[in-house]
Design an enzyme around this catalytic site. Structure first.
Site, PDB file in Angstrom:
ATOM      1  CG  ASP A  20      -0.294  -0.413   2.512  1.00 37.14           C
ATOM      2  OD1 ASP A  20       0.943  -0.385   2.576  1.00 37.14           O
ATOM      3  OD2 ASP A  20      -1.006  -0.739   3.468  1.00 37.14           O
ATOM      4  CG  ASP A  39      -9.029  -1.084  11.837  1.00 38.64           C
ATOM      5  OD1 ASP A  39      -8.053  -1.760  11.439  1.00 38.64           O
ATOM      6  OD2 ASP A  39      -9.434  -0.071  11.236  1.00 38.64           O
ATOM      7  CG  HIS A  88      -6.037  -1.974   8.698  1.00 40.58           C
ATOM      8  ND1 HIS A  88      -6.214  -0.803   9.412  1.00 40.58           N
ATOM      9  CD2 HIS A  88      -4.710  -2.063   8.483  1.00 40.58           C
ATOM     10  CE1 HIS A  88      -5.037  -0.231   9.601  1.00 40.58           C
ATOM     11  NE2 HIS A  88      -4.101  -0.976   9.056  1.00 40.58           N
ATOM     12  CD  GLU A 132      -8.833   1.213   7.724  1.00 40.89           C
ATOM     13  OE1 GLU A 132      -8.813   0.248   8.511  1.00 40.89           O
ATOM     14  OE2 GLU A 132      -8.245   2.286   7.968  1.00 40.89           O
TER      15      GLU A 132
HETATM   16  C1  GLP Z   1      -0.620   0.411   8.658  1.00 41.25           C
HETATM   17  C2  GLP Z   1      -0.244  -0.339   7.361  1.00 41.25           C
HETATM   18  C3  GLP Z   1      -0.424  -1.820   7.524  1.00 41.25           C
HETATM   19  C4  GLP Z   1       0.190  -2.201   8.845  1.00 41.25           C
HETATM   20  C5  GLP Z   1      -0.648  -1.665   9.964  1.00 41.25           C
HETATM   21  C6  GLP Z   1      -0.038  -1.867  11.335  1.00 41.25           C
HETATM   22  O1  GLP Z   1      -1.671   1.272   8.556  1.00 41.25           O
HETATM   23  N1  GLP Z   1      -0.932   0.077   6.183  1.00 41.25           N
HETATM   24  O2  GLP Z   1       0.186  -2.510   6.428  1.00 41.25           O
HETATM   25  O3  GLP Z   1       0.227  -3.596   8.963  1.00 41.25           O
HETATM   26  O4  GLP Z   1      -1.039  -0.351   9.752  1.00 41.25           O
HETATM   27  O5  GLP Z   1       0.985  -0.941  11.600  1.00 41.25           O
HETATM   28  P1  GLP Z   1       2.042  -1.159  12.751  1.00 41.25           P
HETATM   29  O6  GLP Z   1       2.876  -2.318  12.304  1.00 41.25           O
HETATM   30  O7  GLP Z   1       2.835   0.099  12.815  1.00 41.25           O
HETATM   31  O8  GLP Z   1       1.295  -1.466  13.982  1.00 41.25           O
END
Ligand code: GLP
Length: 262
Positions: A67, A136, A138, A143
């Protein structure tokens, strides 16, 4: 799903890196799907170490990132492009031509999304997709209520995700772009195997819902229950909401020699 629960984020990441390295050694032109966020950082550090100290060769590897934020130039310090080059690509022998990250500044984003899907197909599909999980539930930026059939497309982030990611934008939620490009859940499910990582108490609820809750679009990651080869690498804290954690540990500890691949 195969659950691999280790004590710390560090030992979990090292175990996960071994599995990625095994694939790259067996298939030097492997196609890796990669993730950003704080979670995969230790995995990337270990892959860098394996490259520098144990000759893990990335020269023929192709990568596709999950992404990117819409509206952040590639050289913005919080773009996922910058993240990947800073935390992994600049420290391994990857061929820049084989690196793919969605372009959040593309003049025609829907066309760029379709081209991204096409590039994945042309590369032969993703062999291994690294994933983190949002609080959440995702995956990528899919989402809650994202279609399980979705492909790479534009999404609007939830307030919760803006809040979670504000820490990367001086704690200011209003600076986090509201829109993004993300591989779809259908795209992720097409990967031949998936490697989910999650650490810490803040992820315990999402992990429990993903692994032991019903498969439902409100918890996008729960679709991985339908994936034929999904591995979930988590630390004790992220496992703390699981009702059957002891069973998963028992299964992993009792794996016969011939079945061990992580
Ligand atoms: C972000 C990314 C995801 C990631 C998630 C968790 O928004 N788009 O790919 O897995 O949130 O982030 P973190 O690893 O910093 O907790």
């Amino acid at each position: 799903m195969e659950m691999i629960i280790k004590e710390t984020a560090e030992t979990t990441s090292i175990t996960a890196a071994r599995w990625v390295a095994r694939l790259v050694r067996e298939k030097p032109n492997a196609v890796l799907g990669l993730a950003t966020g704080s979670t995969p950082l230790k995995l990337y550090q270990e892959l860098i170490r394996l490259h520098q100290e144990e000759n893990l060769d990335f020269s023929e590897v192709t990568t596709f990132n999950l992404d990117e934020y819409i509206g952040l130039p590639r050289d913005h310090e919080q773009s996922y492009y910058t993240f990947m080059w800073k935390n992994l690509f600049s420290q391994i022998n990857i061929d820049p031509k084989k690196v793919h990250i969605p372009d959040g500044m593309a003049p025609d984003i829907p066309a760029a999304c379709a081209a991204y899907e096409e590039a994945i197909t042309q590369a032969g599909g993703i062999d291994l997709q690294v994933l983190g999980i949002g609080s959440d539930g995702h995956v990528g930026f899919n989402e809650p209520t994202s279609s399980f059939a979705s492909r790479t497309r534009i999404k609007t982030l939830t307030r919760q995700t803006l809040k979670d990611n504000a820490r990367f934008f001086d704690g200011d939620e209003s600076q986090v772009p509201q829109h993004c490009i993300t591989m779809g859940i259908g795209t992720i499910m097409d990967a031949r195997c998936t490697l989910m990582l999650a650490f810490g108490k803040a992820k315990a609820e999402a992990i429990a819902a993903m692994v032991e809750g019903p498969v439902a679009a409100v918890v996008p990651a729960s679709i991985l229950q339908h994936h034929p080869h999904a591995k979930v690498f988590i630390d004790d804290e992220a496992a703390s909401g699981l009702q059957r954690a002891d069973y998963y540990r028992w299964v992993y500890d009792g794996k016969p020699e011939w079945q061990i691949d992580a």
